[in-house]
Design a protein around this motif. Structure first.
Motif, PDB file in Angstrom:
ATOM      1  N   TYR A 156     -26.390 -65.883  22.482  1.00 36.21           N
ATOM      2  CA  TYR A 156     -27.661 -65.323  22.037  1.00 36.21           C
ATOM      3  C   TYR A 156     -27.557 -63.816  21.844  1.00 36.21           C
ATOM      4  O   TYR A 156     -26.774 -63.146  22.514  1.00 36.21           O
ATOM      5  CB  TYR A 156     -28.744 -65.547  23.107  1.00 36.21           C
ATOM      6  N   GLU A 157     -28.400 -63.336  20.949  1.00 33.65           N
ATOM      7  CA  GLU A 157     -28.661 -61.902  20.872  1.00 33.65           C
ATOM      8  C   GLU A 157     -29.982 -61.676  21.606  1.00 33.65           C
ATOM      9  O   GLU A 157     -31.058 -61.624  21.023  1.00 33.65           O
ATOM     10  CB  GLU A 157     -28.768 -61.443  19.412  1.00 33.65           C
ATOM     11  N   ALA A 166     -35.270 -67.487  18.742  1.00 31.53           N
ATOM     12  CA  ALA A 166     -34.677 -67.421  17.404  1.00 31.53           C
ATOM     13  C   ALA A 166     -33.388 -66.628  17.395  1.00 31.53           C
ATOM     14  O   ALA A 166     -32.718 -66.537  16.375  1.00 31.53           O
ATOM     15  CB  ALA A 166     -35.681 -66.804  16.439  1.00 31.53           C
ATOM     16  N   ALA A 167     -33.038 -66.035  18.538  1.00 29.37           N
ATOM     17  CA  ALA A 167     -31.870 -65.158  18.585  1.00 29.37           C
ATOM     18  C   ALA A 167     -30.579 -65.905  18.896  1.00 29.37           C
ATOM     19  O   ALA A 167     -29.541 -65.282  19.063  1.00 29.37           O
ATOM     20  CB  ALA A 167     -32.096 -64.067  19.630  1.00 29.37           C
ATOM     21  N   ARG A 168     -30.619 -67.232  18.988  1.00 32.11           N
ATOM     22  CA  ARG A 168     -29.397 -67.995  19.273  1.00 32.11           C
ATOM     23  C   ARG A 168     -28.558 -68.076  18.004  1.00 32.11           C
ATOM     24  O   ARG A 168     -28.968 -68.670  17.021  1.00 32.11           O
ATOM     25  CB  ARG A 168     -29.759 -69.388  19.785  1.00 32.11           C
ATOM     26  N   PHE A 169     -27.356 -67.479  18.030  1.00 35.56           N
ATOM     27  CA  PHE A 169     -26.559 -67.423  16.804  1.00 35.56           C
ATOM     28  C   PHE A 169     -25.383 -68.391  16.795  1.00 35.56           C
ATOM     29  O   PHE A 169     -24.550 -68.361  15.890  1.00 35.56           O
ATOM     30  CB  PHE A 169     -26.087 -65.993  16.507  1.00 35.56           C
ATOM     31  N   VAL A 188     -20.574 -69.066  13.976  1.00 33.32           N
ATOM     32  CA  VAL A 188     -21.921 -68.500  13.883  1.00 33.32           C
ATOM     33  C   VAL A 188     -22.774 -69.415  13.015  1.00 33.32           C
ATOM     34  O   VAL A 188     -22.325 -69.905  11.972  1.00 33.32           O
ATOM     35  CB  VAL A 188     -21.880 -67.075  13.282  1.00 33.32           C
ATOM     36  N   ARG A 189     -24.008 -69.668  13.444  1.00 32.28           N
ATOM     37  CA  ARG A 189     -24.901 -70.558  12.700  1.00 32.28           C
ATOM     38  C   ARG A 189     -25.186 -70.012  11.303  1.00 32.28           C
ATOM     39  O   ARG A 189     -25.211 -68.794  11.082  1.00 32.28           O
ATOM     40  CB  ARG A 189     -26.225 -70.722  13.456  1.00 32.28           C
ATOM     41  N   ASN A 191     -26.963 -68.627   8.199  1.00 32.36           N
ATOM     42  CA  ASN A 191     -28.082 -67.690   8.047  1.00 32.36           C
ATOM     43  C   ASN A 191     -28.313 -66.820   9.285  1.00 32.36           C
ATOM     44  O   ASN A 191     -29.362 -66.179   9.409  1.00 32.36           O
ATOM     45  CB  ASN A 191     -29.381 -68.423   7.688  1.00 32.36           C
ATOM     46  N   PHE A 192     -27.351 -66.806  10.204  1.00 36.37           N
ATOM     47  CA  PHE A 192     -27.435 -65.941  11.375  1.00 36.37           C
ATOM     48  C   PHE A 192     -26.258 -64.968  11.360  1.00 36.37           C
ATOM     49  O   PHE A 192     -25.260 -65.186  10.663  1.00 36.37           O
ATOM     50  CB  PHE A 192     -27.410 -66.759  12.671  1.00 36.37           C
ATOM     51  N   GLU A 193     -26.373 -63.911  12.130  1.00 35.06           N
ATOM     52  CA  GLU A 193     -25.297 -62.942  12.271  1.00 35.06           C
ATOM     53  C   GLU A 193     -25.023 -62.698  13.746  1.00 35.06           C
ATOM     54  O   GLU A 193     -25.954 -62.656  14.555  1.00 35.06           O
ATOM     55  CB  GLU A 193     -25.657 -61.611  11.593  1.00 35.06           C
TER      56      GLU A 193
END
Length: 248
Positions: A156-157, A166-169, A188-189, A191-193
């Protein structure tokens, strides 16, 4: 001894005891000058094999012209200009290429142990991408409910125990032999960074696979900095409790 007519660009003072060739090759490489010219302009030194701290050496102003390859081999289309202090070894390390492959790609350099600032080397066009590995291991202190290795982890971020954010990447990943390993950026998921380089912004969240397993846990580690091209080991250890946490 015949006096040299080579111009001098600067003088430097010897601060530690050196053997002649060790010092002279080092100075020649740093300033991009010929070793013989360095010797020729320092005729005031009676014994080059016994340089002493405090001796002052002249650095000649006759820089070696950079050697440039006519053509680079396939896979080595990039070019790098040697900087002061560079060696073949640290350039190979910089571009993450085998030292012998780098030497073989630069046959215009007669002696790979002697390169000068201004020399141009063939290097890989782009350094290869190397995955960051985050390795999570778990040790749970036993209690009356026993021990389980049925757990999963995610990155997570920012994270809060028991809460999905929503911060789980990364996706959740199940432990194998009580270890979870993520390879980034591959995992990395979409659409996530991943927060590479952001100080103390990455968290590991681990939890049991379902609420029928004891002990039940859902915990978040302390934050750490996610670097690129590194291996990060996150050991997790705690005394388990039989408290059920919200599961979302």
């Amino acid at each position: 001894m015949e006096e040299s007519h080579i111009a001098v660009q600067k003088t430097i003072k010897v601060d530690i005891l050196f053997k002649k060739m060790t010092l002279f090759f080092s100075i020649a490489r740093e300033y991009g000058v010929k070793v013989q010219s360095l010797i020729d302009v320092n005729h005031h030194i009676p014994d080059f094999d016994n340089l002493r701290p405090g001796d002052v050496l002249c650095v000649p102003d006759d820089k070696v012209e950079g050697r440039v390859p006519e053509q680079c081999p396939e896979g080595f289309e990039g070019r790098y200009t040697v900087q002061p202090g560079d060696t073949m070894f640290n350039i190979a390390k910089m571009f993450r290429v085998d030292l012998n492959d780098l030497i073989d790609a630069n046959l215009h350099i007669e002696d790979p142990n002697v390169i000068f600032p201004g020399d141009v080397l063939c290097v890989p066009k782009e350094p290869p991408e190397v995955a960051t590995k985050v390795i999570i291991s778990l040790k749970i202190g036993k209690n009356e409910f026993g021990f389980t290795d049925q757990w999963e982890a995610s990155l997570y971020e920012g994270a809060v125990p028991g809460e999905e954010t929503a911060a789980r990447f990364t996706e959740w990943k199940q432990a194998v032999d009580n270890v979870v390993t993520f390879e980034l950026p591959e995992e990395v998921r979409e659409n996530f960074e991943a927060p590479f380089g952001v100080e103390d912004e990455t968290y590991v969240r681990i939890r049991t696979l379902d609420n029928n397993i004891y002990p039940i846990f859902d915990i978040v580690t302390k934050p750490f900095t996610l670097g690129k091209n590194v291996k990060i080991i996150v050991p997790v250890s705690f005394i388990s409790k039989s408290i059920k946490l919200p599961r979302k």
